[in-house]
Design an enzyme around this catalytic site. Structure first.
Site, PDB file in Angstrom:
ATOM      1  N   ASP A  72       0.710  -1.226   0.087  1.00  0.00           N
ATOM      2  CA  ASP A  72      -0.121   0.006   0.018  1.00  0.00           C
ATOM      3  C   ASP A  72       0.877   1.277  -0.161  1.00  0.00           C
ATOM      4  OD1 ASP A  72       0.611  -0.614   2.734  1.00  0.00           O
ATOM      5  OD2 ASP A  72      -0.801   0.696   3.440  1.00  0.00           O
ATOM      6  N   GLU A 130       0.205  -1.102   5.412  1.00  0.00           N
ATOM      7  CA  GLU A 130       1.034  -0.835   6.465  1.00  0.00           C
ATOM      8  C   GLU A 130       1.168   0.842   6.643  1.00  0.00           C
ATOM      9  OE1 GLU A 130       5.269   0.733   7.493  1.00  0.00           O
ATOM     10  OE2 GLU A 130       3.844   1.290   5.783  1.00  0.00           O
ATOM     11  N   GLU A 131       0.494   1.584   5.989  1.00  0.00           N
ATOM     12  CA  GLU A 131       0.579   2.972   6.054  1.00  0.00           C
ATOM     13  C   GLU A 131      -0.520   3.475   7.069  1.00  0.00           C
ATOM     14  OE1 GLU A 131       3.044   4.437   5.386  1.00  0.00           O
ATOM     15  OE2 GLU A 131       3.869   3.850   3.429  1.00  0.00           O
ATOM     16  N   GLU A 159      12.060  -1.737   3.153  1.00  0.00           N
ATOM     17  CA  GLU A 159      11.663  -0.405   3.475  1.00  0.00           C
ATOM     18  C   GLU A 159      12.867   0.386   2.792  1.00  0.00           C
ATOM     19  OE1 GLU A 159       9.289   1.337   4.581  1.00  0.00           O
ATOM     20  OE2 GLU A 159       8.138   0.010   5.623  1.00  0.00           O
ATOM     21  N   HIS A 333       6.611   9.446   0.827  1.00  0.00           N
ATOM     22  CA  HIS A 333       5.396  10.106   1.109  1.00  0.00           C
ATOM     23  C   HIS A 333       5.701  11.534   0.337  1.00  0.00           C
ATOM     24  CE1 HIS A 333       4.316   7.576   4.913  1.00  0.00           C
ATOM     25  NE2 HIS A 333       4.862   6.943   3.783  1.00  0.00           N
TER      26      HIS A 333
END
Length: 358
Positions: A72, A130-131, A159, A333
């Site tokens: 995600d 996960e977010e 990650e 992000h």
């Protein structure tokens, strides 16, 4: 329905995966595409739980490694579809998810398809949510439905780590510190007690706080204690009777969660403090033979992970875990999220070298 061709290069696979939007709560299309590409592979045992896909080898190897990544992303902001750009002459793939963390997922999917006879048994996990809040994570569900997926000798989270090895992670704690007062009309402020004014010492203590740098197993973790939100007030003509200061403590993995809470209560002694959220950190996980072999094979210099990641879930189960993936974490992000093609290739090369050499 989107499909994935796992014979593509890892860079092309990154583009394809990113161009299937999968903001948290909307991962099904990508999960379907991953399952459709992985399930026909005869060397993998495939299990699906919601939008989480687990694929395992059963080769009878002496050691098993877990390699995981989330599928995600945070919301898109005009940064899809992906496009090719240059950054100081380097080829980059721009777009939501390229850094966090679909480039790492692309590398994992390609290797899962191609490594029929790896040196270790491998459990691949691609998970949803996960977010968002941890209780919604695909890993949280998987811990209940398929706990054996967390059994292994070493774990890697894809990650973004700039292609370096980031050991363990800091823990994170959020507390709410409250002050109370008494309401009155602001024209007669002397008849009330201002809860916002009473919170000033909290901010003064936090501003004066000097965070530590703590060395854990050779890696220096930076701590931080900061106010992240202040709320209070009733109306523009009312003296407030309540003020809340939300405080975040990022603590080195040498501290337990209980020790972190005790430390924050000590700093804020005299004030009402309520724990809102706590996630334990994870030690670097680099002192075992299998971890040392991994670091040597990928040719990276270990460094600490300052943010919290799901390595902590594996560490809590006694499985040493590290972060290793392409992408600059500072661009995660970001509206200009982009990953270097060369870094995707380097991470693929490093993982392949390690997984094929006993």
């Amino acid at each position: 329905m989107p499909t994935l061709d796992l014979s593509l290069s890892a860079a092309d696979l990154t583009r394809a995966i990113c161009d299937i939007p999968s903001v948290s709560d909307d991962e099904t299309a990508l999960a379907d595409a991953i399952e459709g590409a992985i399930r026909p592979l005869g060397h993998l045992e495939v299990h699906r739980d919601g939008d989480t896909i687990v694929a395992r080898t059963r080769l009878g190897r002496a050691q098993r490694v877990i390699i995981a990544g989330h599928i995600d992303t945070v919301p898109v902001n005009g940064n899809l579809p992906t496009r090719d750009v240059e950054d100081d002459g380097a080829a980059m793939i721009w777009g939501r998810g390229t850094v966090d963390m679909k480039a790492g997922t692309a590398v994992q999917l390609k290797l899962a398809a191609e490594l029929v006879d790896p040196a270790y048994d491998i459990t691949w996990i691609w998970y949803d949510h996960e977010e968002v809040a941890a209780e919604r994570s695909g890993l949280t569900r998987l811990e209940r439905s398929l706990p054996e997926a967390f059994e292994g000798d070493f774990a890697i989270l894809g990650e973004p780590s700039d292609g370096q090895v980031e050991g363990g992670c800091n823990g994170t704690l959020r507390v709410v510190a409250r002050t109370h007062g008494r309401r009155s009309h602001s024209a007669r402020a002397w008849m009330g007690e201002n809860a916002i004014h009473a919170a000033a010492p909290i901010l003064e203590r936090l501003a004066a706080y000097r965070p530590q740098e703590i060395v854990v197993d050779g890696l220096a973790y930076r701590e931080g204690l900061n106010a992240v939100r202040v709320s209070g007030g009733v109306a523009g003509n009312v003296i407030p009777d309540l003020c809340e200061v939300e405080v975040n403590f990022r603590f080195a993995p040498s501290r337990t969660g209980e020790e972190a809470v005790a430390h924050v209560r000590e700093v804020l002694d005299g004030f009402e403090v309520e724990v809102a959220d706590l996630a334990e950190g994870a030690r670097p996980g680099l002192d075992s033979a299998i971890a040392r072999g991994f670091v040597a094979a990928v040719g990276a210099e270990p460094r600490p992970k300052y943010g919290w990641t799901d390595v902590a879930r594996f560490s809590a189960r006694g499985v040493p875990a590290v972060n290793y993936g392409p992408g600059d974490p500072s661009l995660a992000h970001h509206d200009e999220e982009r990953v270097a093609v060369a870094q995707i290739e380097d991470v693929e090369r490093g993982l392949r070298a390690w997984l094929t050499t006993a």
